[in-house]
Design a protein around this motif. Sequence first.
Motif, short mmCIF file in Angstrom:
data_model
loop_
_atom_site.label_atom_id
_atom_site.label_comp_id
_atom_site.label_asym_id
_atom_site.label_seq_id
_atom_site.Cartn_x
_atom_site.Cartn_y
_atom_site.Cartn_z
N ARG A 100 1.19 -1.64 5.01
CA ARG A 100 1.41 -0.10 4.93
C ARG A 100 1.97 0.50 3.43
NH1 ARG A 100 4.73 2.39 9.78
NH2 ARG A 100 4.62 4.24 8.48
N LYS A 101 2.42 -0.58 2.39
CA LYS A 101 2.78 -0.07 1.28
C LYS A 101 1.90 -0.56 0.26
CE LYS A 101 7.88 -0.26 1.93
NZ LYS A 101 9.24 -0.78 1.14
N ARG A 102 1.01 -1.38 0.53
CA ARG A 102 0.24 -2.00 -0.61
C ARG A 102 -0.99 -1.15 -0.73
NH1 ARG A 102 -0.51 -5.40 -5.05
NH2 ARG A 102 -2.34 -6.41 -5.07
N SER A 103 -1.42 -0.74 -1.86
CA SER A 103 -2.67 0.35 -2.00
C SER A 103 -3.82 -0.65 -2.70
CB SER A 103 -2.48 1.51 -2.71
OG SER A 103 -1.46 2.30 -2.04
N GLN A 104 -4.81 -0.51 -2.38
CA GLN A 104 -6.00 -1.03 -2.96
C GLN A 104 -7.24 -0.06 -2.78
OE1 GLN A 104 -6.81 -4.56 -4.49
NE2 GLN A 104 -4.74 -3.74 -4.96
#
Lengths: 83, 388
Positions: free
Chosen positions: B263-267
């Motif tokens: 939920r925190k990591r963006s790609q």
Amino acid sequence: MSMHEQIRNFIQDNLVVFDDEVEFSNEDNIFELGFVNSLFAMKLVTYIESEFNTTIESDEMDINNFNTIDNIVNFISSKTVYQ
Amino acid sequence: MAMTKNNPQSILEEVKQFVDEDIRPFAADFETQQALPRELIQKMGRKGYLAASFPEEFGGLGLDPLEYGSLVEEFGKGALSTAMLLTVSTGLVGETLIRWGTDYQQEKYVLPIARGEKIGAFALTEPGVGSGAKDVESAYVKVGDNYRITGRKKWISFGEIADFFIVIAAEQSSKAVSAFLVDRKLEGVNISKMKGLLSCAASQLADIELTGVEVGPEMMVGKEGMGFAGIANFALDYGRFNVAWMGVGLAQEALDVMVTYARKRSQSGQKIFHHQLIKGIIGDTVTNIMAARSLCKEAARMRIENHPDAAIQTTAAKYFSSTVANKAAADAIQVLGANGCSSRFPVERLFREAKVLEIIEGTSQLQQQMIALYGANKYYQPKRIKEI
């Protein structure tokens, strides 16, 4: 159902060899014959305690109380009569 | 001062806080130091956690199996070695002595466990005897009224610091397998720490050499000849119950990290949670943990009822939840990607720890055999299914 039949049914439900391949008398040592494994002893203790509403004490945890149908029945009878 | 069982729910809430504050932040340090801090063990003792399942007359918190299982799950989430301490000292040793020990043995060993003064370890496994534990090679002979034990035990969790052991040994001529209490300070007891382990180094595994160690008849646990069929099997059943809940805890911890990271990591401009394949992993993990916890709860309920099938239910729970723990830990690494392979994130440790659960208290393959035998009797229907 007699206690002998009740115990026989319980043993047959827990054989490590299968009941259409083996026969055993009320005097046969089911452990020495390899018909049940060591886990069975613990399951039998739980079964006797719950089915016959009794508690098996440490000094009663003797293989000679549990190795034949006759011995199991005699053991349960002595416990329940005593109670 | 240990709490009394007036509110199991408040005990579990306090355990969660204890794990959050005193265990989880230091889990990696425990492994680096290859030990649980003595102060931590003492604190667990003072709070009554090391006797959580003991009845109150033995100084315990009196938690029933369902409540105790939830407590083990919390410790399993924080650091597996703390749950391992409960498994060994509280379960394998303490519960076994409460069930089969004499008044003397209970006073001398169970009450000090409950007070956090003594740690017990279970010495069954040997260099050449693992899952086939009924064939132990450690031997005892009767010398007068006493018993003299010689042999070698290996992979003994908390053996490095245990104050005493339940040792399983066989009489040389009759092959009767019996159980003995052995104090670590006795002459002939030689303990060496095991190193180079995949994980759970803080469980302080040891190799125990017993050379002509002499104990009195009052140190035999249960009747002579019932050391494996009675004592060891009873202890291992307790151990499996603990390991099953530890697996749920470890898997839940992996899921918590996995979900939070996703939920925190963006790609590629969006949180990775929104990638469908990541959702697939998380959905399966949630489902598997629900199933594992259900098996554990059913095992606990059957133990409360003293149901004859409680042991096989426990076996199935241990087998399934340790498998789920491994899958959840491996999938957590997959979701975290390269970060999952770094010790900066806990899933790397969880991945290594999970493997242990598939081995201790009987390998998964041994559990499969027991479950299959149970199934072969229970589901055999020759009258209904004839066309074979």
